[in-house]
Scaffold this active site. Structure first.
Site, PDB file in Angstrom:
ATOM      1  N   ARG A  66       0.977  -1.192  -0.240  1.00 30.28           N
ATOM      2  CA  ARG A  66      -0.665   0.191  -0.358  1.00 30.28           C
ATOM      3  C   ARG A  66       1.155   1.084  -0.439  1.00 30.28           C
ATOM      4  NH1 ARG A  66      -2.643  -4.406   2.079  1.00 30.28           N
ATOM      5  NH2 ARG A  66      -0.918  -4.225   2.883  1.00 30.28           N
ATOM      6  N   THR A  67       1.944   1.082   1.323  1.00 31.91           N
ATOM      7  CA  THR A  67       2.313   2.685   1.174  1.00 31.91           C
ATOM      8  C   THR A  67       3.848   2.912   0.269  1.00 31.91           C
ATOM      9  OG1 THR A  67       2.609   2.125   3.040  1.00 31.91           O
ATOM     10  CG2 THR A  67       3.260   3.917   2.635  1.00 31.91           C
ATOM     11  N   LYS A  94      26.419  -4.615  -0.983  1.00 29.91           N
ATOM     12  CA  LYS A  94      27.515  -4.609  -1.356  1.00 29.91           C
ATOM     13  C   LYS A  94      28.342  -4.357   0.319  1.00 29.91           C
ATOM     14  CE  LYS A  94      27.726  -4.483  -5.552  1.00 29.91           C
ATOM     15  NZ  LYS A  94      27.954  -3.353  -7.118  1.00 29.91           N
ATOM     16  N   ARG A 116      11.194   3.798   3.556  1.00 26.17           N
ATOM     17  CA  ARG A 116      10.748   2.647   4.752  1.00 26.17           C
ATOM     18  C   ARG A 116      11.907   1.959   5.167  1.00 26.17           C
ATOM     19  NH1 ARG A 116       5.802  -1.148   5.030  1.00 26.17           N
ATOM     20  NH2 ARG A 116       4.895   0.929   5.357  1.00 26.17           N
ATOM     21  N   HIS A 144       4.624   5.832  11.947  1.00 24.48           N
ATOM     22  CA  HIS A 144       3.847   5.550  10.100  1.00 24.48           C
ATOM     23  C   HIS A 144       2.980   6.734   9.977  1.00 24.48           C
ATOM     24  CE1 HIS A 144       2.715   3.651   6.747  1.00 24.48           C
ATOM     25  NE2 HIS A 144       2.798   2.570   6.883  1.00 24.48           N
TER      26      HIS A 144
END
Ligand code: CP
Length: 317
Positions: A66-67, A94, A116, A144
């Site tokens: 969703r986000t 890496k 996120r 959030h």
């Protein structure tokens, strides 16, 4: 001096990191801005030029449906160029640090970074290392903010207000960034927040945050205007914090029998992803009280508003 009589803009933030920092006036301004952007999605040509020529990068170090997609679509609807950073294909594999990665991406001329990350505080850390706008799309168990804004928007849209409503947030409060951000936003707009769940997931200590803590879900059903069911992490429930998943569903699952004991106009929310048959019975998730898909629709308008306001404040600074 009120917002109406002041020449000062209500929103002056370059970054959106945590809802706890926002005043009532700022939250209402985001919701009002989102309301005007929601109309864009009903047009045949779903685009406005607000961020034309700007570059937005989606940096998701954790899974998201969703986000991630709604930030991408929101940026596209504002006519921005959008880059989707793929952790799996990037040089973070890496050993490059988050900040080095971000600075290198910024060097390509990025205006807004959406992050996120599994670590609480990652978005704060990033905002101090780059010059562009940073939007927190969820950091660990901390915050959030756009989820909370879209939840507030949905409540205001369905109920006509947030002030004075009784809102239950049910489930794994202890590990939930959604619970923390929702609680802050709801309290700032004047709602009464009750946390519901077993003591292992909803400790009494949470009362110090200003929310009521209840371990008997059935006892609060008749008084609630909104019930927000949080996702249960099955692996955690089945191990140490609850005897069994079946026991959890029996005591804290929302089903049609419990719904009958609620107010006739109760709003049932869930941030997604939903575990059907666990926190929500399927007929409740798909029923008339559920706002799950409306929350997703509203998330797009909220994210358009947040991207627009942060870029506008940066340009004005
Ligand atoms: N509600 C929410 O944050 O969902 P995603 O993890 O799919 O983005």
């Amino acid at each position: 001096m009120t917002a109406e009589t002041s020449d000062q803009p209500v929103w002056t933030r370059k970054h959106l990191l945590n809802l706890a920092e926002l005043s009532r006036e700022e939250i209402v301004h985001v919701l009002d801005t989102a309301e005007s952007f929601k109309e864009v999605s009903t047009r045949s040509v779903k685009k406005v030029p607000a961020l034309r020529g700007r570059v937005v990068v989606n940096m998701f170090f954790e899974e998201s449906t969703r986000t991630r997609m709604s930030f991408e679509l929101a940026a596209q609807r504002l006519s921005a160029d959008v880059i989707d950073f793929s952790v799996r294909m990037s040089s973070t594999k890496k050993g490059e640090t988050l900040l080095d990665t971000a600075r290198n991406i910024e060097a390509m001329g990025v205006d807004i970074m959406i992050l996120r990350h599994g670590a609480a505080g990652a978005a704060y850390h990033l905002s101090r290392a780059v010059n562009c706008c940073v939007i927190n799309a969820g950091d660990g168990q901390h915050a959030h903010p756009t989820q909370a804004l879209l939840d507030l928007f949905t409540i205001r849209e369905r109920k006509g207000r947030v002030d004075g409503l009784n809102v239950a947030i049910v489930g794994d409060i202890a590990h939930s960034r959604v619970a923390r951000s929702d609680m802050r936003g709801l309290q700032t707009l004047g709602a009464n927040v009750t946390f519901v769940g077993p003591p292992t997931l909803v400790p009494r200590a949470f009362e110090s945050l200003g929310a009521r803590v209840v371990h008997d879900f059935d006892s609060i059903l008749p008084e609630m205007d909104v019930i927000n069911m949080l996702r249960i992490q099955k692996e955690r429930i089945s191990s140490s914090v609850f005897p069994s998943l079946r026991e959890y569903v029996r005591l804290f699952g929302m089903n049609s029998e419990r719904l009958r004991r609620c107010k006739p106009d109760v709003l049932v929310m869930h941030p997604g992803p939903v575990n059907r048959g666990i926190e929500l019975a399927a007929d409740v998730a798909d029923g008339p009280h559920s706002s799950i898909l409306r929350q997703v629709t509203n998330g797009l308008a909220i994210r358009m508003a947040v991207l627009f306001l942060c870029q506008q404040a940066t340009d004005a600074a």
